[in-house]
Scaffold this active site. Structure first.
Site, PDB file in Angstrom:
ATOM      1  N   GLY A 126     -12.098  26.061  32.741  1.00  0.00           N
ATOM      2  CA  GLY A 126     -11.477  24.586  32.526  1.00  0.00           C
ATOM      3  C   GLY A 126     -12.150  23.737  31.442  1.00  0.00           C
ATOM      4  N   ILE A 148     -14.725  17.800  33.231  1.00  0.00           N
ATOM      5  CA  ILE A 148     -15.326  17.900  34.551  1.00  0.00           C
ATOM      6  C   ILE A 148     -16.266  19.085  34.380  1.00  0.00           C
ATOM      7  CG2 ILE A 148     -15.203  18.086  36.957  1.00  0.00           C
ATOM      8  CD1 ILE A 148     -13.212  15.987  36.865  1.00  0.00           C
ATOM      9  N   TYR A 174       0.238   9.042  39.946  1.00  0.00           N
ATOM     10  CA  TYR A 174      -0.114  10.216  40.265  1.00  0.00           C
ATOM     11  C   TYR A 174       0.888  11.263  40.593  1.00  0.00           C
ATOM     12  CZ  TYR A 174      -4.018  13.409  40.667  1.00  0.00           C
ATOM     13  OH  TYR A 174      -4.938  14.520  40.410  1.00  0.00           O
ATOM     14  N   LYS A 180      -2.107  18.339  44.524  1.00  0.00           N
ATOM     15  CA  LYS A 180      -3.432  18.394  44.839  1.00  0.00           C
ATOM     16  C   LYS A 180      -3.455  18.394  46.537  1.00  0.00           C
ATOM     17  CE  LYS A 180      -5.929  17.766  41.144  1.00  0.00           C
ATOM     18  NZ  LYS A 180      -6.256  18.839  40.402  1.00  0.00           N
ATOM     19  N   SER A 222      -7.337  15.510  30.351  1.00  0.00           N
ATOM     20  CA  SER A 222      -6.283  15.351  31.098  1.00  0.00           C
ATOM     21  C   SER A 222      -5.853  13.914  31.753  1.00  0.00           C
ATOM     22  CB  SER A 222      -6.677  16.224  32.521  1.00  0.00           C
ATOM     23  OG  SER A 222      -6.552  17.513  32.227  1.00  0.00           O
TER      24      SER A 222
END
Ligand code: 0WD
Length: 256
Positions: free
Chosen positions: A13, A20, A157, A164, A197
């Site tokens: 990623g 991140i 979100y 998540k 993102s």
């Protein structure tokens, strides 16, 4: 000796310098880890190659992996097995939802959009764990990235918050499953960080200033802080910890 000397860690990623996963890469590199990278897009592959050069980080291997496909995941880990053999850790730092589903009314979420977010952001951890497990013959640690929107209804979100929540539950079920193989599974719940993102989430700047105002530490977190927390999970320092969600958010989640 360094914390991760001689350890082979797969990082999934890194899209660019802001990712991140790039912050995590720097922490792992400084701790002496051997790094293997997976990318979905050609564009990310090129960016990562340049980044590694610029920062003088050597990649032991780079493989293509689209977590939307079981075959792609299996192929990627088979290539890693052929080249590297044993791995000791995986950094799962991928997620996706349609931009349209990251704003407005949650009840407007489409069936396809809901399933897509679940597939790329939550199921992918299950599939990756299955593929990584046979390579973790000396035990291992898997770390994923989550967000507070799983626990609270964070404005905009939406579908990603539900994904998540599913990801964090998957962390617990996977931890129970592979614990007997000496493999630990944990998540870092990071505060908002400006990445590619994050641009897809409406009102992101607003959240950033709220964190500066209200979080116990009165500042936002950065990729390096998430990197060091992930390093903790990937190292022996966390050998007694699994199924955990650790907030790296300047303490924001404790505020009422
Ligand atoms: O504020 C933030 N940025 C936060 C992010 C706060 C808390 C958590 N997170 C999470 C994200 O939800 C995600 O799980 O951290 C993780 C990493 O996100 P990021 O660093 O903010 O985002 P970005 O730099 O855009 O990287 C996401 C990667 C990209 O890598 P590639 O190599 O594919 O360009 O996820 C990738 C995305 O493209 N990705 C995929 N990778 C493989 N297969 C897929 C896919 N199907 N879809 C997206």
């Amino acid at each position: 000796t360094k914390l991760l000397e001689g350890k082979n860690i797969v990082v999934m990623g890194v899209a660019n310098e802001r990712s991140i996963a790039w912050g995590i890469t720097k922490s792992l590199h400084n701790a002496g880890a051997n790094l293997i990278f997976t990318n979905r897009q050609e564009r990310s592959y090129k960016k990562l190659t340049k980044l590694l050069e610029k920062h003088n980080v050597e990649a032991k291997q780079m493989v293509n992996c689209d977590v939307a496909s079981d075959e792609s995941i299996q192929n990627a880990f088979q290539k890693i097995k052929d080249d590297i053999g044993v791995i000791h850790g995986v950094v799962h730092s991928v997620a996706f939802a349609n931009r349209d589903d990251l704003k407005g009314a949650f009840s407007d979420t489409s069936r396809d959009g809901f399933l897509l977010a679940q597939e790329i952001s939550a199921f992918s951890l299950v599939a990756v764990t299955k593929a990584a497990k046979p390579l973790m013959t000396e035990g291992g640690s898997i770390v994923t990235q989550t967000y507070l929107g799983s626990e609270r209804a964070v404005k905009n979100y939406n579908v990603m918050g539900v994904a998540k929540a599913s990801l964090e539950a998957s962390v617990r079920y996977l931890a129970e499953d592979v614990g007997k193989n000496g493999i630990r599974v944990n998540a870092v719940s990071a505060g908002p960080i400006r990445t590619l993102s994050a641009k897809g989430v409406s009102g992101f700047n607003e959240i950033n200033s709220i964190i500066e105002e209200k979080s116990p530490l009165r500042r936002n977190v950065d990729q390096d802080q998430v990197g060091d927390a992930s390093l903790f999970f990937l190292s022996d320092l966390s050998r007694g910890v699994t199924g955990e969600v650790l907030h790296v958010d300047s303490g924001y989640h404790i505020i009422g």
